[in-house]
Scaffold this motif. Sequence first.
Motif, short mmCIF file in Angstrom:
data_model
loop_
_atom_site.label_atom_id
_atom_site.label_comp_id
_atom_site.label_asym_id
_atom_site.label_seq_id
_atom_site.Cartn_x
_atom_site.Cartn_y
_atom_site.Cartn_z
N ASP A 49 -8.75 7.64 6.18
CA ASP A 49 -7.96 8.42 7.14
C ASP A 49 -7.00 9.41 6.46
O ASP A 49 -6.22 10.08 7.12
CB ASP A 49 -7.19 7.50 8.09
CG ASP A 49 -6.12 6.66 7.39
OD1 ASP A 49 -5.89 6.82 6.16
OD2 ASP A 49 -5.50 5.82 8.07
N GLY A 50 -7.04 9.48 5.13
CA GLY A 50 -6.20 10.40 4.38
C GLY A 50 -4.87 9.82 3.94
O GLY A 50 -4.17 10.44 3.14
N SER A 51 -4.49 8.64 4.44
CA SER A 51 -3.24 8.02 4.01
C SER A 51 -3.39 7.52 2.57
O SER A 51 -4.50 7.41 2.05
CB SER A 51 -2.85 6.87 4.94
OG SER A 51 -3.82 5.84 4.90
N LYS A 52 -2.27 7.25 1.94
CA LYS A 52 -2.27 6.77 0.55
C LYS A 52 -1.97 5.28 0.52
O LYS A 52 -1.15 4.79 1.28
CB LYS A 52 -1.22 7.52 -0.27
CG LYS A 52 -1.45 9.01 -0.35
CD LYS A 52 -2.65 9.33 -1.19
CE LYS A 52 -2.81 10.83 -1.32
NZ LYS A 52 -3.93 11.20 -2.15
N GLN A 53 -2.65 4.60 -0.36
CA GLN A 53 -2.52 3.15 -0.52
C GLN A 53 -2.16 2.86 -1.96
O GLN A 53 -2.72 3.45 -2.88
CB GLN A 53 -3.85 2.50 -0.16
CG GLN A 53 -3.91 1.01 -0.35
CD GLN A 53 -5.26 0.44 0.09
OE1 GLN A 53 -6.15 1.16 0.51
NE2 GLN A 53 -5.39 -0.87 0.01
N TRP A 54 -1.21 1.92 -2.15
CA TRP A 54 -0.84 1.52 -3.51
C TRP A 54 -2.00 0.79 -4.18
O TRP A 54 -2.75 0.06 -3.53
CB TRP A 54 0.38 0.60 -3.50
CG TRP A 54 1.65 1.32 -3.18
CD1 TRP A 54 2.38 1.22 -2.03
CD2 TRP A 54 2.33 2.27 -4.00
NE1 TRP A 54 3.47 2.05 -2.09
CE2 TRP A 54 3.47 2.70 -3.28
CE3 TRP A 54 2.09 2.80 -5.26
CZ2 TRP A 54 4.37 3.63 -3.80
CZ3 TRP A 54 2.99 3.73 -5.78
CH2 TRP A 54 4.11 4.13 -5.05
N THR A 55 -2.11 1.00 -5.49
CA THR A 55 -3.07 0.27 -6.32
C THR A 55 -2.31 -0.39 -7.46
O THR A 55 -1.22 0.05 -7.84
CB THR A 55 -4.15 1.20 -6.91
OG1 THR A 55 -3.54 2.11 -7.83
CG2 THR A 55 -4.90 1.95 -5.82
N PHE A 56 -2.89 -1.43 -8.01
CA PHE A 56 -2.35 -2.08 -9.20
C PHE A 56 -3.47 -2.15 -10.22
O PHE A 56 -4.52 -2.73 -9.93
CB PHE A 56 -1.81 -3.48 -8.88
CG PHE A 56 -1.23 -4.17 -10.06
CD1 PHE A 56 0.01 -3.80 -10.56
CD2 PHE A 56 -1.91 -5.19 -10.70
CE1 PHE A 56 0.56 -4.42 -11.67
CE2 PHE A 56 -1.37 -5.84 -11.80
CZ PHE A 56 -0.13 -5.45 -12.29
N GLN A 57 -3.27 -1.53 -11.37
CA GLN A 57 -4.29 -1.43 -12.41
C GLN A 57 -5.61 -0.93 -11.81
O GLN A 57 -6.68 -1.40 -12.17
CB GLN A 57 -4.45 -2.77 -13.13
CG GLN A 57 -3.19 -3.17 -13.86
CD GLN A 57 -3.30 -4.50 -14.58
OE1 GLN A 57 -4.17 -5.31 -14.30
NE2 GLN A 57 -2.40 -4.73 -15.51
N GLY A 58 -5.49 0.02 -10.90
CA GLY A 58 -6.66 0.66 -10.29
C GLY A 58 -7.21 0.00 -9.05
O GLY A 58 -8.01 0.58 -8.34
#
Length: 148
Positions: free
Chosen positions: A110-119
């Motif tokens: 949907d275009g929103s941004k999501q946090w990642t941890f080590q990818g």
Amino acid sequence: MQGKSLGILLALGILSGCAGYGHHQSMHDGQGGMMSGHQQMGEGGMMGSVYFRQGLLVAQGGRTLYRFDRDQAGSGASACNGDCAVKWPPYLAAPGASAQGPLGLATRADGSKQWTFQGWPLYFWQGDQKAGDMNGDNIGGVWHVIRP
């Protein structure tokens, strides 16, 4: 504490202090110690602060974070959308958030941004009711808590 874990904790502490919203809290480092920092609060309650507590990666008041085996680490995208994202709410980033250290950002369908941890894109489990719950660990053999 191992050097790698200390480095991760320091990077996370720096990130959490970059754009604090004025609420100071003490965070457990998962090894019985304390780490002091500011949690970042974005619009709509979206936060960009994570830390290890009792051997688990947590956010938002100690809620356990998970990774999904069907995601590809480092791809910058999430494989969990639609009904999946209802059961496994993504850990969303506030507009303007930026990656730093082991925390990165993935772009959702949907275009929103999501946090990642080590990818790995980060998710919560709808079945966790309180801080420290980890009821989503190993569901379907593809959802896993994140450990140091």
